[in-house]
Write a protein that holds these residues in place. Structure first.
Motif, PDB file in Angstrom:
ATOM      1  N   LEU A 166      33.094 -64.368  44.296  1.00  0.00           N
ATOM      2  CA  LEU A 166      34.174 -65.117  44.928  1.00  0.00           C
ATOM      3  C   LEU A 166      34.107 -66.580  44.485  1.00  0.00           C
ATOM      4  N   ALA A 167      35.254 -67.166  44.183  1.00  0.00           N
ATOM      5  CA  ALA A 167      35.284 -68.576  43.791  1.00  0.00           C
ATOM      6  C   ALA A 167      34.966 -69.455  44.996  1.00  0.00           C
ATOM      7  N   VAL A 168      33.975 -70.331  44.831  1.00  0.00           N
ATOM      8  CA  VAL A 168      33.547 -71.215  45.917  1.00  0.00           C
ATOM      9  C   VAL A 168      33.356 -72.619  45.362  1.00  0.00           C
ATOM     10  N   TRP A 169      33.939 -73.589  46.054  1.00  0.00           N
ATOM     11  CA  TRP A 169      33.688 -75.002  45.767  1.00  0.00           C
ATOM     12  C   TRP A 169      33.043 -75.621  46.990  1.00  0.00           C
ATOM     13  N   SER A 170      32.074 -76.523  46.769  1.00  0.00           N
ATOM     14  CA  SER A 170      31.384 -77.130  47.901  1.00  0.00           C
ATOM     15  C   SER A 170      30.896 -78.523  47.539  1.00  0.00           C
ATOM     16  N   ALA A 171      30.411 -79.230  48.559  1.00  0.00           N
ATOM     17  CA  ALA A 171      29.845 -80.562  48.355  1.00  0.00           C
ATOM     18  C   ALA A 171      28.392 -80.500  47.929  1.00  0.00           C
ATOM     19  N   GLY A 172      27.784 -79.314  47.956  1.00  0.00           N
ATOM     20  CA  GLY A 172      26.390 -79.185  47.558  1.00  0.00           C
ATOM     21  C   GLY A 172      25.778 -77.914  48.103  1.00  0.00           C
ATOM     22  N   ARG A 173      24.462 -77.838  48.038  1.00  0.00           N
ATOM     23  CA  ARG A 173      23.726 -76.649  48.471  1.00  0.00           C
ATOM     24  C   ARG A 173      22.618 -77.059  49.440  1.00  0.00           C
ATOM     25  N   ASN A 174      22.340 -76.174  50.389  1.00  0.00           N
ATOM     26  CA  ASN A 174      21.313 -76.459  51.385  1.00  0.00           C
ATOM     27  C   ASN A 174      20.882 -75.128  51.994  1.00  0.00           C
ATOM     28  N   PRO A 175      19.599 -74.805  51.996  1.00  0.00           N
ATOM     29  CA  PRO A 175      19.171 -73.520  52.563  1.00  0.00           C
ATOM     30  C   PRO A 175      19.231 -73.451  54.083  1.00  0.00           C
ATOM     31  N   ALA A 176      19.343 -74.590  54.771  1.00  0.00           N
ATOM     32  CA  ALA A 176      19.391 -74.584  56.242  1.00  0.00           C
ATOM     33  C   ALA A 176      20.756 -74.112  56.713  1.00  0.00           C
ATOM     34  N   CYS A 177      20.775 -73.101  57.577  1.00  0.00           N
ATOM     35  CA  CYS A 177      22.048 -72.516  58.014  1.00  0.00           C
ATOM     36  C   CYS A 177      22.683 -73.336  59.128  1.00  0.00           C
ATOM     37  N   GLY A 178      23.963 -73.046  59.395  1.00  0.00           N
ATOM     38  CA  GLY A 178      24.697 -73.790  60.404  1.00  0.00           C
ATOM     39  C   GLY A 178      24.370 -73.406  61.835  1.00  0.00           C
ATOM     40  N   ARG A 179      23.809 -72.226  62.024  1.00  0.00           N
ATOM     41  CA  ARG A 179      23.505 -71.770  63.380  1.00  0.00           C
ATOM     42  C   ARG A 179      22.598 -72.765  64.093  1.00  0.00           C
ATOM     43  N   TYR A 180      22.948 -73.094  65.342  1.00  0.00           N
ATOM     44  CA  TYR A 180      22.254 -74.067  66.191  1.00  0.00           C
ATOM     45  C   TYR A 180      22.464 -75.508  65.730  1.00  0.00           C
ATOM     46  N   ARG A 181      23.301 -75.709  64.715  1.00  0.00           N
ATOM     47  CA  ARG A 181      23.520 -77.068  64.204  1.00  0.00           C
ATOM     48  C   ARG A 181      24.984 -77.492  64.244  1.00  0.00           C
ATOM     49  N   ILE A 182      25.902 -76.529  64.164  1.00  0.00           N
ATOM     50  CA  ILE A 182      27.324 -76.848  64.144  1.00  0.00           C
ATOM     51  C   ILE A 182      28.081 -75.916  65.078  1.00  0.00           C
ATOM     52  N   GLU A 183      29.367 -76.259  65.292  1.00  0.00           N
ATOM     53  CA  GLU A 183      30.214 -75.430  66.140  1.00  0.00           C
ATOM     54  C   GLU A 183      31.640 -75.509  65.628  1.00  0.00           C
ATOM     55  N   ALA A 184      32.306 -74.370  65.576  1.00  0.00           N
ATOM     56  CA  ALA A 184      33.707 -74.328  65.179  1.00  0.00           C
ATOM     57  C   ALA A 184      34.571 -74.826  66.329  1.00  0.00           C
ATOM     58  N   VAL A 185      35.400 -75.831  66.076  1.00  0.00           N
ATOM     59  CA  VAL A 185      36.240 -76.384  67.140  1.00  0.00           C
ATOM     60  C   VAL A 185      37.712 -76.039  66.968  1.00  0.00           C
ATOM     61  N   GLU A 186      38.137 -75.698  65.732  1.00  0.00           N
ATOM     62  CA  GLU A 186      39.543 -75.345  65.563  1.00  0.00           C
ATOM     63  C   GLU A 186      39.739 -74.535  64.288  1.00  0.00           C
ATOM     64  N   LEU A 187      40.539 -73.487  64.409  1.00  0.00           N
ATOM     65  CA  LEU A 187      40.972 -72.699  63.260  1.00  0.00           C
ATOM     66  C   LEU A 187      42.460 -72.946  63.046  1.00  0.00           C
ATOM     67  N   ASN A 188      42.842 -73.111  61.790  1.00  0.00           N
ATOM     68  CA  ASN A 188      44.237 -73.315  61.401  1.00  0.00           C
ATOM     69  C   ASN A 188      44.875 -74.537  62.045  1.00  0.00           C
ATOM     70  N   GLY A 189      44.102 -75.612  62.056  1.00  0.00           N
ATOM     71  CA  GLY A 189      44.633 -76.929  62.375  1.00  0.00           C
ATOM     72  C   GLY A 189      44.402 -77.833  61.180  1.00  0.00           C
TER      73      GLY A 189
END
Length: 260
Positions: A166-189
């Protein structure tokens, strides 16, 4: 039941339900007919062509490849955006895990809202120190028929991403996952890609040079001008390859630009 509620009910079988319905801004994303935008994918140096046209029309935005770099996949893509915005939870990961914070990861629900050919745009600009997309997420996106994922944030599982293709573009790479660090606040805004606003239904084109954002309503004009410019460039390319001396080419171009 409102139209939006009925539309949400229609896609509900595709949604894992991790993200509460009230955080889905819309299910209805405006999309142009694929036949309108398909000619863009035939253009050489796609993003450069689109960037020039955006300059001429005074619209859209461009994110260079050193900010959004290809992490996986090949070729170029063009498609309408579906969007996901994250915020950082803050605090210590162990404490967040114990308290059950940072578990609203929204990528799977976003993919459930997608139609084939869409491009998932994820705004994790508030949490660049954590990955928001990995191998399993890419497999889910691929199964949903997405054309690409573009992440203002980091990704991980690079070997798996490349295996999926799958084509993926990103700002970089990091092995630490988002769980316990981020939260989704809005979809399709509305979301941000390095300060450039992207709304659901805006069109993205991306290749090895970077990413361009075309506002939805400007897509027809951008396609028309890109194709005209490509034809002019093709004619010049053929002239340069014609075997004429440089002096002959310059003289010919001057005569073409001289008013009758």
């Amino acid at each position: 039941m409102t139209v939006e509620q009925s539309q949400l009910a229609a896609v509900a079988p595709r949604l894992p339900g991790t993200v509460p319905a009230e955080r889905i801004a819309t299910v209805s994303v405006r999309r142009h007919a694929p036949s309108l935008v398909a000619p863009l994918l035939t253009l050489p140096d796609l993003c450069s062509a689109v960037a020039d046209t955006l300059d001429e029309l005074g619209t859209g935005s461009v994110i260079p490849g050193h900010l959004l770099n290809r992490a996986a996949g090949t070729g170029r893509v063009c498609g309408p955006a579906i969007t996901l915005r994250y915020v950082a939870v803050g605090g210590d990961v162990s404490a967040n895990r114990a308290a059950g914070r940072g578990l609203l990861i929204g990528d799977r629900d976003l993919y459930g809202l997608a139609q084939p050919g869409d491009i998932a745009v994820m705004d994790a600009s508030a949490a660049h120190d954590t990955a928001v997309l990995g191998g399993l997420s890419a497999r889910w996106a691929d199964l949903a028929g997405l054309a690409a994922c573009v992440v203002d944030g980091t990704v991980r599982d690079t070997d798996s991403l490349r295996e999926v293709g799958l084509a993926v573009w990103s700002a970089g790479r990091n092995p630490a996952c988002g769980r316990y660090r981020i939260e989704a606040v809005e979809l399709n805004g509305p979301v941000s890609l390095f300060g450039r606003t992207v709304r659901p239904g805006d069109y993205l084109v991306a290749d090895d040079d970077g990413v361009c954002v075309i506002p939805h309503d400007d897509v027809p004009a951008v396609v028309e001008r890109c194709l005209a410019s490509a034809q002019a460039e093709h004619e010049l390319t053929e002239l340069l390859a014609s075997g004429r001396r440089l002096e002959e080419i310059v003289s010919l171009l001057r005569s073409r630009s001289t008013p009758a």
